[in-house]
Each structure stands twice: as C-alpha cells, then as structure tokens.
Motif scaffolding. Structure first.
Motif, PDB file in Angstrom:
ATOM      1  N   HIS A 308      -1.176  -2.226  -1.475  1.00 19.55           N
ATOM      2  CA  HIS A 308      -1.571  -3.510  -0.889  1.00 19.55           C
ATOM      3  C   HIS A 308      -0.467  -3.990   0.037  1.00 19.55           C
ATOM      4  O   HIS A 308       0.704  -3.915  -0.291  1.00 19.55           O
ATOM      5  N   HIS A 309      -0.890  -4.505   1.195  1.00 23.59           N
ATOM      6  CA  HIS A 309       0.110  -4.979   2.148  1.00 23.59           C
ATOM      7  C   HIS A 309      -0.125  -6.434   2.513  1.00 23.59           C
ATOM      8  O   HIS A 309      -1.064  -6.757   3.244  1.00 23.59           O
ATOM      9  N   PRO A 310       0.742  -7.330   2.032  1.00 22.21           N
ATOM     10  CA  PRO A 310       0.663  -8.719   2.477  1.00 22.21           C
ATOM     11  C   PRO A 310       1.454  -8.869   3.783  1.00 22.21           C
ATOM     12  O   PRO A 310       2.677  -8.730   3.779  1.00 22.21           O
ATOM     13  N   HIS A 311       0.789  -9.093   4.874  1.00 28.55           N
ATOM     14  CA  HIS A 311       1.507  -9.269   6.140  1.00 28.55           C
ATOM     15  C   HIS A 311       2.309 -10.572   6.108  1.00 28.55           C
ATOM     16  O   HIS A 311       2.012 -11.483   5.366  1.00 28.55           O
ATOM     17  N   GLY A 312       3.328 -10.655   6.939  1.00 25.10           N
ATOM     18  CA  GLY A 312       4.105 -11.882   7.067  1.00 25.10           C
ATOM     19  C   GLY A 312       5.443 -11.829   6.372  1.00 25.10           C
ATOM     20  O   GLY A 312       6.361 -12.554   6.752  1.00 25.10           O
ATOM     21  N   ALA A 419      -3.970  -9.734   4.524  1.00 27.54           N
ATOM     22  CA  ALA A 419      -3.352  -9.019   3.397  1.00 27.54           C
ATOM     23  C   ALA A 419      -4.405  -8.024   2.927  1.00 27.54           C
ATOM     24  O   ALA A 419      -5.515  -8.430   2.582  1.00 27.54           O
ATOM     25  N   HIS A 420      -4.073  -6.741   2.929  1.00 26.08           N
ATOM     26  CA  HIS A 420      -5.135  -5.751   2.768  1.00 26.08           C
ATOM     27  C   HIS A 420      -4.617  -4.449   2.196  1.00 26.08           C
ATOM     28  O   HIS A 420      -3.408  -4.232   2.119  1.00 26.08           O
ATOM     29  N   SER A 421      -5.565  -3.592   1.819  1.00 21.80           N
ATOM     30  CA  SER A 421      -5.192  -2.266   1.347  1.00 21.80           C
ATOM     31  C   SER A 421      -4.745  -1.418   2.536  1.00 21.80           C
ATOM     32  O   SER A 421      -5.416  -1.382   3.567  1.00 21.80           O
ATOM     33  N   HIS A 422      -3.607  -0.730   2.378  1.00 23.94           N
ATOM     34  CA  HIS A 422      -3.196   0.231   3.393  1.00 23.94           C
ATOM     35  C   HIS A 422      -3.765   1.617   3.109  1.00 23.94           C
ATOM     36  O   HIS A 422      -3.455   2.562   3.835  1.00 23.94           O
ATOM     37  N   SER A 423      -4.551   1.756   2.060  1.00 27.33           N
ATOM     38  CA  SER A 423      -5.448   2.914   1.958  1.00 27.33           C
ATOM     39  C   SER A 423      -6.652   2.510   2.798  1.00 27.33           C
ATOM     40  O   SER A 423      -7.598   1.885   2.317  1.00 27.33           O
TER      41      SER A 423
HETATM   42 CU   LIG Z   1      -1.095  -4.120   6.791  1.00 33.25          CU
END
Ligand SMILES: [Cu+2]
Length: 451
Positions: A308-312, A419-423
């Motif tokens: 999971h990638h939370p941007h920011g 904020a999203h899955s990087h898969s």
């Molecule tokens: Cu991302």
C-alpha cells in the motif's frame, strides 16, 4: 446524483448518523441492556465496543455492491442483532479484558473463529482443539459452531495491545474469501490514544484508520450461492477491496446510505502535523496543526502480498503482527517506509502524517511577509483530470478561481492525496480500471473546514 458530489456531504451524513445513535439510545431506554455500542465517526475506525468485552457474532448472508455495478453474494459475522455487513464488525477491546465471543452459526456448514495472536483460547470452557473426521483428516483448526443453528463460546484474555484479525478456522480458503473475517483492536490499558504501551506510539485522537485489505473471486461466490461445487484450484480474485469497498466507494463516509451492507470508509482526514506546534519555529507557531500523527492499522486477508502506498509522505512502521518494533534493550526499531508491505494474514501498524515543511504561502504585502510562493499555472479545463478536487489555489486553505465549467468539489482549500495498492493489477474491478484498492487522504487546513 453525481457520486463524487456525495463526498461533500460528510458532515451531513455524520450528523444523520449521530442522530440515529441518539434515536437508538432514546428508544432503547426501557429495552434489554445493550451489549455492544457502535459510535459512528464520519470516517476512520468504527468500533463495536462492549463494557464486558462480550460479543455475539451471528453468521449472515447478503450482497456487496461493486463499482462496476455487480453485486456479489457474501457471508459475514454480524454483531448482536445487526444485519449482514461486509467486512464483519470491527471489535475493540482493552488490554487485559476477558473477551467472550458467542458464535451463532446459521449456515448449512460448520463454522469456527480463530484469533491469531491470542493465547489460551477456550471454547465452551475447555482449551480449543483442532477437529478431525473419522479418517483422521483435519476439518477445522478449532472447535466449531455446528451447521444450522449451532453455538460455540470462545473466551480469551486480550493480553497484548495491537491490531489483529479474527477469521474462520474451518475450510478457510473458501470461508475466509466468502467474508468470514474482521478486525480486532486491543488498546493499551489507560492509553486509548497510544497504539502500544509506549508514548512514542501516541496518535491524534480521532485520527485512527483501519485498512482491511481483501479480494473476492466472484465465481466462488456464485457457486456457493447456488449450492454448486467449486474447484479452489481455479481461484481467481476479480475484486480488490479496502474495508469491504472498492474505489470510488472507498472514500465515502462510514454508513453511507447507498452502501447499506458496506459501512466502512477508508478515507483518512487529517491536518498538517507539527510536533512543535506550540513553539516558535522561526516562521510560524502553527496553531491548529496536529501535535500527533494519525494511526493506520493495516490487515491483509488476501492470499498474496500487498503493498500500500500513501502518497504525500512516508509512513513510520511501528509494529508487525501486533509486535511493537522495539529491541530487547528498548531500541527503537521503527522505520520509515514508502510502501507498506503487508503479507497474507499479517497486520502492520503505521504512524502517518503530512508536514507543511516548506510553509508554502503567498506573499502578504500588508505585513511585508515575503511568503514562500509556489509558481503555479492554473490548468486548463482539458488538463483537469482530477480537477474537481482542486481548489484553484496551490496553498492549503485557499480557494481561488477555477477554469470555467469545472465542477468544484473542494470545500476549503483542502489537499487530497491518493493512497493505493502498488500491486497495480489490484486497482481494477474485473478489468474496470480505477475500481479497486484505491482511497484518498484528505488534508484539511489548520483553521478547519467549514462545511
Ligand atoms: Cu503510489
């Protein structure tokens, strides 16, 4: 109604939900004592709590709605008299509680619950045991509530704070994908705003977020619904969810009316964090900034890894599988991470914040403040792919002019980060792109956001 427009209605929905709670309390005055209560925050962790840490979980069936318009048959554990929901209720208890779970099984096959991370679980008064059939083959990891109305009572002591899964221990690949799982949160005794018994894990009250990561193979669910057999070797997930919803449903509030069986939002709403907010930092004293970060509780019930990638900003990983990252001599083993990796069946806790490190603001001729301006060219309408979330100004808390024809959803100059899955194959809904494991973080200005 435009579904994105509903994002603006968070405060309205919050007020309605609070009203419903008040009505329930008022009506319940002379009724049976309420075992568990459900306070509905607009977004974020939404617990079932019980003064005696006792819960009744009944298996129920129902449908979830997915963003491609499909509806999928599911199973779930429902707390008390509540209707079917997905995922099952989030149970919140306090360290040291003796937790009692009565499982009432209405399905036509045996069901059980395992509590990974809990020691000395008792079923109907005796230590839990794996179950075997006459040939010696294991049929369940633990004692079951028999099919068609059976009961079993599990008891354990919640001795360690943290984030845990509870899930079916019977025919697990099928029953867990069908929805028989939920989250169990154990809070430190005396410190509900700490993740663990460590002041370094303090988070901002009201900024606690669950991220229960799951998937659905709709062909399995259709087969179960119609009593057909299903070869688990053909298991192929098509839907990928956060808290039982797929984007854009993920960003709507808790208990949004158009998703009656999927009550859990995964939109995080925070403000800038400044641990020195009360101290002069040479530029500003930052009143209204949050003194503590937010807490994100990740749980993965899929059979595959997730990232999971939370941007920011990065997240600070503080615990894995409810084990705080502290060395034997008290060393700080927490670490910052761009991607939050959560293995199958794992839980991970992370502190997350957004820092206004550059103090971006326009020059103010009245005070002589040169500011720290960002050179910005206002985009044209054709470049406003996600335009409805843009305020027209680069500065947090400012609203400005948008291109003519733009539908504005921004309320007070707040920022939005995806904020999203990087898969990346998990951000679709049976091939519909942007329909899976995606949500947003919303950053409100320090002075708040009138709604
Ligand atoms: Cu991302």
């Amino acid at each position: 109604m435009n579904r994105l427009k509903k994002l603006q209605r968070i405060s309205t929905v919050m007020n309605v939900c609070l009203l419903l709670v008040l009505v329930v309390v008022a009506l319940g005055g002379d009724a049976e004592p309420v075992v568990a209560t459900h306070f509905v925050p607009p977004t974020g962790l939404y617990c079932a709590t019980s003064p005696s840490a006792s819960f009744t979980l009944t298996t129920k069936t129902g449908y979830v709605t997915l963003p491609d318009g499909n509806q999928v048959f599911m199973w779930g554990f429902s707390e008390g008299e509540r209707p079917f929901q997905h995922p099952s209720q989030t149970l919140c208890v306090t360290e040291g509680d003796t937790v009692t779970i009565v499982l009432h099984n209405t399905l036509d096959q045996d069901v059980s619950i395992i509590f990974p991370g809990m020691d000395d679980v008792v079923a109907n008064g005796a230590p839990t045991q794996p179950q075997f059939d006459a040939t010696g083959a294991m049929t369940s990891l633990t004692n079951v509530a028999p099919a068609n109305g059976g009961l079993v009572t599990y008891t354990f002591t919640a001795s360690q704070p943290g984030t845990y899964l509870y899930e079916s221990g019977t025919e697990t690949t099928k029953q867990i994908n069908m929805g028989l799982y939920g989250a169990l949160v154990v809070r430190p005794l005396g410190h509900p705003d700490w993740a663990y018994n460590d002041p370094a894990t303090q988070f901002n009250p009201g900024n606690e977020y669950l991220m229960l990561i799951s998937d659905i193979d709709p062909n399995l669910h259709t087969a179960v619904e119609h009593g057909q057999t299903y070869d688990m070797n053909t298991f192929t997930p098509r839907y990928f969810l956060y808290n039982g919803r797929a984007f854009p449903d993920t960003i709507y509030p808790n208990e949004v009316p158009f998703l009656p069986n999927q009550p859990y939002s995964s939109l995080a709403i925070i403000k800038p964090h400044d641990p020195n907010q009360f101290l002069a930092d040479g530029i500003t004293t930052n009143p209204g900034y949050y003194p503590y970060p937010a807490l994100m509780r990740y749980l993965n019930v899929m059979a595959v890894d997730t990232a999971h990638h939370p941007h920011g900003n990065h997240a600070r990983i503080i615990a894995q599988d409810a084990a705080p990252l502290t060395g034997p001599a008290g060393q700080d083993l927490t670490f910052e991470k761009f991607l939050i990796a959560v293995g199958p069946g794992q839980t991970v806790d992370a502190l997350w914040d957004w820092n206004d490190v550059d103090h971006w603001r326009p020059a103010n001729p009245a005070t002589g403040d040169p500011g720290n301006p960002i050179p910005v060219t206002i985009p044209q309408l054709q470049n406003m792919t996600f335009g409805p979330f843009y305020s027209g100004s680069a500065y947090l808390g400012n609203l400005s002019t948008l291109p003519v024809g733009t539908q504005a959803l921004n309320q007070c100059g707040e920022y939005y980060h995806i904020a999203h899955s990087h898969s990346i194959h998990l951000i679709n809904a049976w091939g519909m792109v942007m329909g899976g494991q995606i949500t947003f973080t919303r950053i409100d200005p320090p002075e708040g956001c009138p709604q």
